[in-house]
Design a protein around this motif. Structure first.
Motif, PDB file in Angstrom:
ATOM      1  N   MET A  48      -4.246   6.688   1.341  1.00  0.00           N
ATOM      2  CA  MET A  48      -3.376   5.447   2.311  1.00  0.00           C
ATOM      3  C   MET A  48      -4.137   5.279   3.076  1.00  0.00           C
ATOM      4  O   MET A  48      -4.201   4.010   3.745  1.00  0.00           O
ATOM      5  N   CYS A  49      -4.859   6.073   4.078  1.00  0.00           N
ATOM      6  CA  CYS A  49      -5.602   5.779   5.183  1.00  0.00           C
ATOM      7  C   CYS A  49      -6.927   4.687   4.811  1.00  0.00           C
ATOM      8  O   CYS A  49      -6.895   3.861   5.568  1.00  0.00           O
ATOM      9  N   SER A  50      -7.374   5.121   3.580  1.00  0.00           N
ATOM     10  CA  SER A  50      -8.662   4.317   3.380  1.00  0.00           C
ATOM     11  C   SER A  50      -8.019   2.831   2.904  1.00  0.00           C
ATOM     12  O   SER A  50      -8.743   1.840   3.410  1.00  0.00           O
ATOM     13  N   MET A  51      -7.054   2.680   2.195  1.00  0.00           N
ATOM     14  CA  MET A  51      -6.382   1.365   1.920  1.00  0.00           C
ATOM     15  C   MET A  51      -6.074   0.620   3.081  1.00  0.00           C
ATOM     16  O   MET A  51      -6.414  -0.572   3.296  1.00  0.00           O
ATOM     17  N   MET A  52      -5.380   1.481   4.247  1.00  0.00           N
ATOM     18  CA  MET A  52      -4.957   0.613   5.217  1.00  0.00           C
ATOM     19  C   MET A  52      -6.248   0.092   6.163  1.00  0.00           C
ATOM     20  O   MET A  52      -6.295  -0.882   6.657  1.00  0.00           O
ATOM     21  N   ASN A  53      -7.340   1.038   6.158  1.00  0.00           N
ATOM     22  CA  ASN A  53      -8.334   0.754   6.883  1.00  0.00           C
ATOM     23  C   ASN A  53      -9.023  -0.499   6.403  1.00  0.00           C
ATOM     24  O   ASN A  53      -9.360  -1.116   7.083  1.00  0.00           O
ATOM     25  N   LYS A  54      -8.991  -0.907   5.047  1.00  0.00           N
ATOM     26  CA  LYS A  54      -9.943  -2.026   4.306  1.00  0.00           C
ATOM     27  C   LYS A  54      -9.024  -3.200   4.715  1.00  0.00           C
ATOM     28  O   LYS A  54      -9.481  -4.013   4.730  1.00  0.00           O
ATOM     29  N   ILE A  88       0.879  -1.236  -0.104  1.00  0.00           N
ATOM     30  CA  ILE A  88       0.009   0.017  -0.069  1.00  0.00           C
ATOM     31  C   ILE A  88       0.890   1.216   0.096  1.00  0.00           C
ATOM     32  O   ILE A  88       0.691   2.451  -0.804  1.00  0.00           O
ATOM     33  N   ILE A  89       1.979   1.231   1.018  1.00  0.00           N
ATOM     34  CA  ILE A  89       2.910   2.527   1.060  1.00  0.00           C
ATOM     35  C   ILE A  89       3.381   2.636  -0.409  1.00  0.00           C
ATOM     36  O   ILE A  89       3.691   3.605  -0.731  1.00  0.00           O
ATOM     37  N   ASP A  90       4.051   1.451  -1.117  1.00  0.00           N
ATOM     38  CA  ASP A  90       4.587   1.648  -2.244  1.00  0.00           C
ATOM     39  C   ASP A  90       3.574   2.218  -3.333  1.00  0.00           C
ATOM     40  O   ASP A  90       4.026   2.950  -4.070  1.00  0.00           O
ATOM     41  N   PHE A  91       2.439   1.804  -3.370  1.00  0.00           N
ATOM     42  CA  PHE A  91       1.604   2.183  -4.470  1.00  0.00           C
ATOM     43  C   PHE A  91       1.267   3.582  -4.329  1.00  0.00           C
ATOM     44  O   PHE A  91       1.349   4.518  -5.157  1.00  0.00           O
ATOM     45  N   VAL A  92       0.911   4.170  -3.119  1.00  0.00           N
ATOM     46  CA  VAL A  92       0.675   5.648  -2.949  1.00  0.00           C
ATOM     47  C   VAL A  92       1.466   6.243  -3.183  1.00  0.00           C
ATOM     48  O   VAL A  92       1.729   7.385  -3.546  1.00  0.00           O
ATOM     49  N   GLN A  93       2.823   6.144  -2.545  1.00  0.00           N
ATOM     50  CA  GLN A  93       4.016   6.993  -2.821  1.00  0.00           C
ATOM     51  C   GLN A  93       4.538   7.022  -4.271  1.00  0.00           C
ATOM     52  O   GLN A  93       4.869   7.923  -4.695  1.00  0.00           O
ATOM     53  N   ASP A  94       4.613   5.763  -4.869  1.00  0.00           N
ATOM     54  CA  ASP A  94       5.326   5.693  -6.221  1.00  0.00           C
ATOM     55  C   ASP A  94       4.238   5.795  -7.363  1.00  0.00           C
ATOM     56  O   ASP A  94       4.837   6.141  -8.399  1.00  0.00           O
ATOM     57  N   GLU A  95       3.231   5.278  -7.164  1.00  0.00           N
ATOM     58  CA  GLU A  95       2.052   4.916  -8.303  1.00  0.00           C
ATOM     59  C   GLU A  95       1.198   6.131  -8.465  1.00  0.00           C
ATOM     60  O   GLU A  95       0.653   6.494  -9.545  1.00  0.00           O
ATOM     61  N   ILE A  96       1.078   6.993  -7.465  1.00  0.00           N
ATOM     62  CA  ILE A  96       0.169   8.191  -7.555  1.00  0.00           C
ATOM     63  C   ILE A  96       1.004   9.166  -7.599  1.00  0.00           C
ATOM     64  O   ILE A  96       1.856   9.669  -6.643  1.00  0.00           O
ATOM     65  N   ARG A  97       1.094   9.763  -8.782  1.00  0.00           N
ATOM     66  CA  ARG A  97       2.132  11.228  -8.973  1.00  0.00           C
ATOM     67  C   ARG A  97       1.621  12.441  -8.033  1.00  0.00           C
ATOM     68  O   ARG A  97       0.353  12.546  -7.848  1.00  0.00           O
TER      69      ARG A  97
END
Length: 807
Positions: free
Chosen positions: A337-343, A294-303
């Motif tokens: 990121m918070c929404s993905m973590m919560n899920k 999740i961290i990698d996706f939000v940091q690296d894939e979301i410009r």
């Protein structure tokens, strides 16, 4: 290491219609209290910068209607001040604010020239952060004011009406009460409904306020005259406001701010998150793997891209929208990121921080306006972790990620009533640098190999830069550092990068050639091969400061940990005294060592660790002097004589020989057969280390004082088998120096004596004196002083001066 790239500022000049720009010309609101500038002033052109200053600053604010009235009167004192005053600029956000321009007048020789009808604006979109992927929506109304002359008073007034609707009825203002120039008069008037609760604070107890009621409105006012210029110190930390100010807020508590923020970050459409999980999760992933993914996706894939205009400056996009558009700013990425973590069952919340104020909230009024950045706090197995979703390509897993320590944060969750301490301690991030110089030939280009290892946040920074800049650009940037010392430096091999993402260690390898590494024409070193060395990377951490007295603390780079090891191999043997110098103060610790590895190779080591974000004014003077002392000692000069034949010695080498003075009843001459040394150990005075004031280096002084003097005298004196043998005794040899502007004053105090034995009787002669010489190279000065002292002493030898010595 050396990771600073300048970004360009972008101004978009557009032709906007009056309607688009939200600017009109009209009278001020009826509640405005008109103020005239004071006639008298003690300010002269010698008291001001840029040739103009404020005769009057008049701010009036209606909190309920969100109106901010500005009224300025500038006094033009010099021709240079005309340019400073001739451009009127009014900045605002056109998405929710409008400008009502009231007045433009020129006071000239007792007349008032009203030129309001002549005002005309061009509109500039101030997208100065667009290069950083932030769209602000800011507009500047620009008008060039014609026919401004020296000694004019230029008067303008206007109102900016409107506040960001996302803040609802919350209001916050911070109004400066000082300027870099004197101010003849400043007036501040705040108007609000008497039923409202308004909090305000003045940064100085010397400032008093007046309260009154007019038409069911509470009026708070400040009126000051003859204000002196405030001195701005560039070293002041960003959390300190270096001028007096009035702060106003209608927010009572952090609980209020939290309730407001909860509404901003409340649940939004996020059903597309499960589709992302299908993309980034593998069947065998455990919970920790999912956290990392999740961290990698939000940091690296979301410009990273911010739409910071109007409501968009505060309200985040929904997770669905961010996933679809694949870009977002700090608040958008944090909510996603918070929404993905919560899920996946991880408790995660947005956290509001300020990247300038850090944890220094105690002297500030509470308000949502104080925060300018959003990060994430999540909890796993009872431990809190902080993540900045705007960082990219961080190495290591979630437990190793480095986030800047903002010190305090408002965690946006139910029940929050105060700020949370982040308590981050970065003990991992560091830079290690290894330099190898091959200088084994005077005529063949030298070689320089550099290996830099970066760990933690330092590796993250370089990795992020390599995602934006090419390897060639980074290589050119690194090379530019060494070009300052070695202008002819040539890149011998392409910059290599080794990236261990899992352990978050990134290494770079540089290889260079240095044509003409050895100089044979350097001023002050005639007849010598010279190599100049400086630890250039260390200057990113230690650099000269102005050691003047400070009013405010000094901002310091922290945390920072740097270690450097340098090996230099020479064409011939060189003797150095092992030496270590350490500094340890409230700001940093630093240690430098030098030692011989082999007869031809020297090792230099440097270690630096910073300790604090700010240096107190009390400590700064001592710290600054130590920094200057360190930086002054960093440049080193290594040199070897080009002379191999004694007969070819240049004049500057003093050939010390004994005068042909006959002793009584003999025709024998003096000669010195041995040198005795008392009162100190040989290496206490002379050794190879140019950084210490109490030591010197010399081509002829390498192996200790007694041996060096003896070898030196034996080499350069005229020998005669029939000469009377003398013993030269060095009773004292004290070397000191003083700095005189950019020069050194080298001082030598010496005490020599000679003895000889005749017919079982010892005769002796003793002489004490001192020598002072001024120049730019302290090593040469000390060497020459020693030569001169020996020469002067020997010149004074005469048979009649020898007396019997009782031994």
């Amino acid at each position: 290491m050396r990771l600073i790239f300048n970004t360009l500022l972008l101004l978009i000049v557009t032709k906007l219609s009056i309607a688009q720009a939200n600017v009109e010309i009209g009278p001020p609101s009826k509640w405005i209290n008109e103020i005239d500038p004071p006639n008298e002033s003690d300010v002269s052109k010698y008291d001001v910068k840029s040739g103009s200053y404020f005769k009057l600053i008049d701010y009036q604010v209606d909190i309920d209607d969100a109106e901010f009235y500005s009224h300025y009167v500038y006094n033009v004192l010099t021709s240079g001040g005309i340019s400073n005053v001739s451009q009127l600029q009014i900045s605002y956000d056109s998405s929710y604010q409008e400008v009502i321009f009231h007045r433009y007048r020129v006071h000239r020789k007792g007349q008032i020239l009203d030129r309001t009808s002549e005002i005309a604006f061009e509109y500039i979109k101030n997208e100065q952060q667009l290069q950083s992927n932030i769209y602000m929506g800011q507009v500047t109304a620009l008008s060039v004011l014609p026919d401004i002359r020296r000694d004019d008073w230029v008067e303008v007034s206007y109102t900016i009406r409107g506040s960001n609707p996302v803040f609802e009825d919350n209001r916050y203002y911070l109004i400066p009460i000082e300027d870099i120039n004197p101010i003849d008069q400043i007036s501040i008037r705040i108007r609000y409904d008497k039923k409202d609760t308004i909090n305000y604070t003045l940064s100085s107890k010397e400032i008093t306020t007046l309260k009154e009621e007019i038409d069911n409105k509470q009026i708070l006012s400040v009126n000051l005259k003859n204000l002196e210029a405030v001195k701005i110190e560039e070293t002041t930390p960003p959390w300190i406001i270096p001028f007096r100010y009035l702060e106003i807020s209608n927010t009572e508590s952090w609980n209020e701010v939290n309730k407001w923020a909860l509404d901003l970050f409340k649940s939004k459409e996020d059903n597309q998150i499960t589709e992302v999980f299908d993309e980034i999760f593998y069947p065998d992933f455990d919970k920790e793997d999912k956290i990392n993914a999740i961290i990698d996706f939000v940091q690296d894939e979301i410009r990273y891209m911010g739409i910071e205009t109007g409501i968009g400056s505060i309200v985040p996009f929904s997770p669905n929208q961010v996933i679809n558009q694949r870009f977002g700013d700090c608040k958008d990425k944090s909510l996603l990121m918070c929404s993905m973590m919560n899920k996946i069952g991880i408790e995660a919340y947005p956290a509001l921080v300020n990247n300038s104020l850090l944890g220094h909230y105690s002297k500030r009024l509470k308000s949502g306006y104080l925060f300018n950045h959003v990060i994430v706090r999540f909890t796993y197995e009872g431990k809190h972790y902080w993540v900045d979703p705007t960082f990219s390509y961080q190495g290591g897993d979630y437990s190793q990620l480095k986030t800047f320590d903002y010190e305090k944060a408002l965690v946006v969750k139910e029940g929050t009533t105060g700020l949370s301490q982040m308590e981050l301690s970065d003990t991992i991030s560091q830079t290690k640098l290894l330099e190898n110089f091959d200088l084994t030939s005077y005529n063949v280009p030298g070689k320089l190999d550099i290996q830099t290892s970066m760990k933690g946040s330092k590796a993250d920074e370089t990795r992020a830069i390599l995602e934006y800049y090419s390897l060639k650009e980074l290589a050119d940037y690194y090379k530019s550092y060494y070009n300052r010392i070695y202008p002819t430096l040539i890149e011998e091999a392409r910059l290599k990068v080794k990236d261990d993402v899992e352990n978050n260690i990134l290494e770079t390898i540089e290889r260079y050639q240095i044509p003409q590494a050895w100089k044979d024409d350097q001023e002050g070193f005639t007849g010598k091969w010279v190599f100049n060395y400086q630890p250039v990377s260390l200057y990113s951490y230690l650099f000269n400061l102005s050691c003047e007295k400070k009013r405010f603390p000094v901002y310091y780079h922290y945390p920072a940990k740097f270690y450097q090891e340098t090996f230099i191999e020479f064409p011939q043997g060189i003797k150095v005294d092992s030496n270590e110098k350490s500094y340890d103060n409230n700001a940093f610790s630093f240690k430098k060592t030098i030692r011989s590895v082999t007869p031809n190779k020297v090792q230099l080591t440097y270690s630096y660790v910073s300790k604090t974000k700010e240096i107190s004014p009390k400590d700064f003077s001592d710290v600054c002097l130590q920094i200057d002392e360190i930086t002054e000692s960093l440049p080193m000069v290594f040199y070897f004589s080009k002379i191999t034949n004694l007969e070819n010695l240049p004049i500057e080498y003093i050939k010390i020989k004994l005068k042909d003075i006959a002793l009584t009843e003999t025709n024998a001459f003096f000669r010195i057969d041995s040198v005795a040394c008392i009162k100190f150990e040989p290496n206490e005075i002379i050794g190879f280390n140019i950084s210490n004031n109490d030591k010197i280096s010399a081509y002829i002084l390498e192996n200790g004082i007694e041996e060096d003097f003896e070898n030196y005298l034996n080499r350069y004196q005229t020998k005669s088998e029939t000469a009377t043998p003398l013993v030269l005794t060095i009773n004292n040899l004290q070397i000191t120096q003083k700095t005189k502007q950019s020069k050194y004053l080298a001082i030598l105090e010496y005490d020599y004596s000679v003895t000889f034995k005749k017919n079982n009787t010892i005769y002796g002669f003793r002489w004490k004196d001192s020598i002072e010489n001024e120049g730019t190279d302290k090593i040469i000065l000390h060497e020459n002083n020693i030569r001169q002292s020996l020469s002067e002493f020997i010149e004074k030898l005469h048979p009649e001066k020898f007396i019997k010595v009782n031994k």
